[in-house]
Each structure stands twice: as C-alpha cells, then as structure tokens.
Design an enzyme around this catalytic site. Structure first.
Site, PDB file in Angstrom:
ATOM      1  N   ASP A 178      -5.950 -14.829 -11.963  1.00 41.94           N
ATOM      2  CA  ASP A 178      -5.813 -16.030 -11.129  1.00 41.94           C
ATOM      3  C   ASP A 178      -7.185 -16.607 -10.793  1.00 41.94           C
ATOM      4  OD1 ASP A 178      -4.390 -18.033  -9.887  1.00 41.94           O
ATOM      5  OD2 ASP A 178      -3.682 -16.827  -8.213  1.00 41.94           O
ATOM      6  N   LYS A 195       5.033 -22.916 -16.859  1.00 45.22           N
ATOM      7  CA  LYS A 195       4.765 -22.137 -15.651  1.00 45.22           C
ATOM      8  C   LYS A 195       5.548 -22.765 -14.503  1.00 45.22           C
ATOM      9  CE  LYS A 195       2.252 -20.951 -11.783  1.00 45.22           C
ATOM     10  NZ  LYS A 195       0.786 -20.897 -11.683  1.00 45.22           N
TER      11      LYS A 195
END
Length: 433
Positions: free
Chosen positions: A349, A214
């Site tokens: 998220d 990421k």
C-alpha cells in the site's frame, strides 16, 4: 475455467523485454555472474557460482561457473545474492501521504499526478521492485504513466493498473470531507449504487484501460468520513461487480477491513483481499476454498498507527480514529492467515508509506511468522501467480523476463538486507549497477 487477461501488461512485458525480431540475432548477450542466486523461488534452492545469460530481455541460459563470451557484456555479481525482481501487489504510485496530501487532491491536474508518479516510479524501481500493481489512482494519470514506462520513456516498474476503484456513493473511494460542489467535481465515474450501476462502473473501467478491477468492499482508514470499516456495498452489488469483471476478463481485488465485507466479497467470487484486518476463521476458510490471495499491506498498518500516535499527526479526526482501530490488528491477522495456509502475495500500500521503502514489508512479514524465504516467495512467484504472470516474471529460469536484482548481504539470514538493493535489471536493461 475462466481465463483472465491482463492485456495492457502483456504489451508492457513485450515492450520491455523483446526488441524487434529483425534485430534479435544482432543483440549482444549480457552475462550476469552470480555468487549466490535464487533462480526459482518456488523451490527455495539457493545455488552458487552461476552465470545468467540475458538476451532480448529474457534469461536464455543458466550456466555453471562464471562464463563470458566475446562481444558480450559482463555483470560481476560474484560477491552478491541475486534474486528475481520483486513484485509489489499494492501501491499508489501517483501520490504519497503527508501534510499536503488533501490539498494535492484538489490542486494537482492529472498531468501533474503522472509527473509525480514518474518520480516515485524511479525510486520504486531502484529499490528492486520491477513490477507493481497500482490499485487506485486517477485514470488519466496512471494509464499514461503505465504507457510511458512500457515504451521506455520513463524509468519505472511495469505497472498493472486498476485506475479508479469501484466504490459506493459516500463510502471509501468516493470523495469526502470537502465542500459539496468540490466533491461533485472530483467524484470519479467509478462510484456507483445498485447492481446495474455497478455493472456500468466496471465496464467503464475496463473500457478506460483497467488491467484489474479494484473495489472498496468496506470502509477505509484514510477516507475522511466516520463511516466505519465494515461492509459498504450490498451483496447484490458485490455479485454484480465480480460477475461483470469476470465476464470482461478481469480479476477483482477488494480493499476490505471488516470481516463482513471480506466474507461477502469472497462469497461473490472475488479473487483477492487487500488488508484483511478482521479476517476471521470463516473468512480464512472461504479464502482457502476459493484459492484467493491475501495481500496484507503490513507497512500501511504500521505507518498509520505511527502517524496517529505521533506528535505531528496530519490525519483528520475520522482518519485518526480508524488508524488506531485497524492498524494494530494487521500483524496478528497475517500470522493467523499464514498459519492456516492462506496464499499470501507481497503488497505494501505504498503511497500511504513512502515510495522506495517498499522492502520494509519483508521484516513485518517475518514478524508475522513467515520465514525469510516465504517472504521472498510472496514478492516473487506468489505475486506473479496472483496476477497470472507466472510464465513471465517471478523467477530467473530460462524463458522468463530478465528482471534481476542483487543485494550484498544474505537476506535468508537477515531479511533487512533486501532494503539495500545494489543492482537492478528490468527486462534486460540495467537501471542500477
């Protein structure tokens, strides 16, 4: 054709769904009797009066009618709507935003973060999410939690983990807003500058155990710095990161708000975009050309606007300004991307919003133009394919891992029914009944 491997996750799937071979014939079957069931979300067909036969952590048969056999366990879900376990493609399971979040960052040890993560993992699992991707956490904490869940020591969803994000010095993902000496202590080794240093950072994350890489391709809302939301890595740095990750068998996903960072990352060969706030027509064209996935995280946008506008705003001034700038744009961005045919994977998220509330994303996706079935597909077959796990999870056809959930209502009529999950099985083990 590149072949991407999620080695640790494969081990987790094996641990959660397959007992030792010598015991295979002795394991009794479980007969899940489903009133209505979505066996394969890709086809979108809801079937009635089916029995799913589960053995050794897998769905081994699907039978017509309500069937049971001597010695087997019966799970009566005749009054329920049965689905594959959900996949959240973007969480931060070892923490949660709140008034103490910045203090927690400098007071909690890695071990404490793992323990906090265990609490949130259980809440997430009981909400019907049997697989999550954790995209940004302390390496030691998240990799330990991933292993504990895979071994059955902790109840939680199987975890695809990136560990620390690859970030630019001074940007989103670096440590900001504390005394300089404190920031030097807290700065992760995944922060880098220059193509060679960024190659080093990727290789070290793979070495430490990352399933996926990421990166923070642009600025972010919750970093305590007024550095904007545009591109922060240079193009050569992005190219080095993506090339190195792919050479080491890892996909790369990018936190990206600004359109410049989105397009530069995609041009470098990146695999997926998290957030995508300023995704424009050119970015959409690149996503379709690359076959990249969009993970919209609409709950995060909704949450940060609510905090920034609320009477108990605990954000810093820099965070508040960026929240009010980005949050209101995310719903329309998702609507345009969906209309254009961009592939969407469900992600929240969570950790920005509260753990266990993940299913709130479904209603926001519907507001953005997805049908309830499309929203469910985003959280099952789409997310499974996004991670290269379509042969293991995301459906309830024979041979797939027995991740089974149920709700009492009809989520195709009212998607908010998915917020009240009444039954959870992960890898053949019942966690909520």
């Amino acid at each position: 054709m590149k072949h991407f491997v999620l080695g640790a996750l494969a081990a987790a799937l094996l641990a959660s769904s397959a007992p030792q071979a010598v015991l295979a014939q002795q394991t009794p079957a479980t007969f899940v009797q489903a009133g209505r069931v979505l066996l394969d979300p890709a086809g979108g067909k809801v079937e009635t009066a089916k029995t799913l036969v589960v053995q050794n952590g897998k769905v081994v048969r699907v039978l017509d009618g309500y069937v049971a056999e001597p010695g087997g366990k019966v799970v009566d879900l005749k009054d329920s709507f049965v689905l594959p376990g959900f996949i959240d493609s973007h969480v931060h399971i070892t923490g949660q935003q709140g008034p103490t979040a910045r203090l927690d960052e400098v007071t909690q040890s890695s071990a404490e973060q793992a323990m906090v993560g265990a609490r949130y993992a259980k809440k997430t699992l009981l909400a019907g999410f049997t697989t999550v991707a954790d995209l940004g956490a302390d390496n030691e904490a998240i990799f330990a939690l991933r292993k504990a869940i895979a071994q059955g020591d902790v109840a939680g969803p199987r975890i695809i983990a990136s560990g620390s994000a690859i970030s630019v010095h001074g940007g989103h993902g670096d440590v900001n807003g504390y005394r300089e000496d404190v920031m030097h202590v807290l700065r992760p080794g995944s922060v880098c500058s220059g193509p060679d240093d960024c190659r080093r950072a990727v290789r070290e994350q793979v070495w430490k155990g990352a399933d996926i890489i990421k990166i923070t391709a642009t600025g972010g809302v919750l970093s305590n710095t007024a550095a904007g939301l545009g591109q922060q890595f240079s193009n050569p740095e992005l190219e080095a990161i993506v090339d190195t990750a792919h050479r080491m068998g890892r996909k790369v996903t990018a936190h990206a708000h600004g359109g410049d960072g989105i397009k530069s990352f995609l041009a470098a060969g990146g695999d997926s975009i998290e957030h995508g706030t300023w995704l424009d027509a050119d970015g959409i064209a690149l996503m379709k050309k690359n076959g990249a996935y969009l993970v919209p995280t609409l709950m995060a946008g909704d949450f940060v606007v609510g905090i920034a506008k609320g009477p108990n705003n605990f954000f810093t001034p820099a965070q508040t300004a960026k929240a009010l700038q980005a949050g209101p744009l995310m719903l329309d961005m998702t609507r345009r991307a969906h209309k254009a045919g961009v592939k969407i994977a469900f992600g929240t998220d969570t950790g920005v919003s509260a753990h266990g509330d993940n299913a709130g994303e479904f209603a926001l996706l519907v507001q953005a133009g997805l049908t309830p079935m499309e929203a469910i597909q985003a959280a099952t077959v789409n997310a499974a394919t996004h991670f290269g796990l379509q042969d293991e999870i995301g459906a309830l056809t024979p041979g797939k891992t027995a991740d089974i959930i149920a709700v009492k209502g009809d989520p195709l009529a009212d998607v908010s029914a998915l917020k009240s999950v009444s039954f959870v099985m992960k890898g053949g083990q019942i966690h909520k009944e």
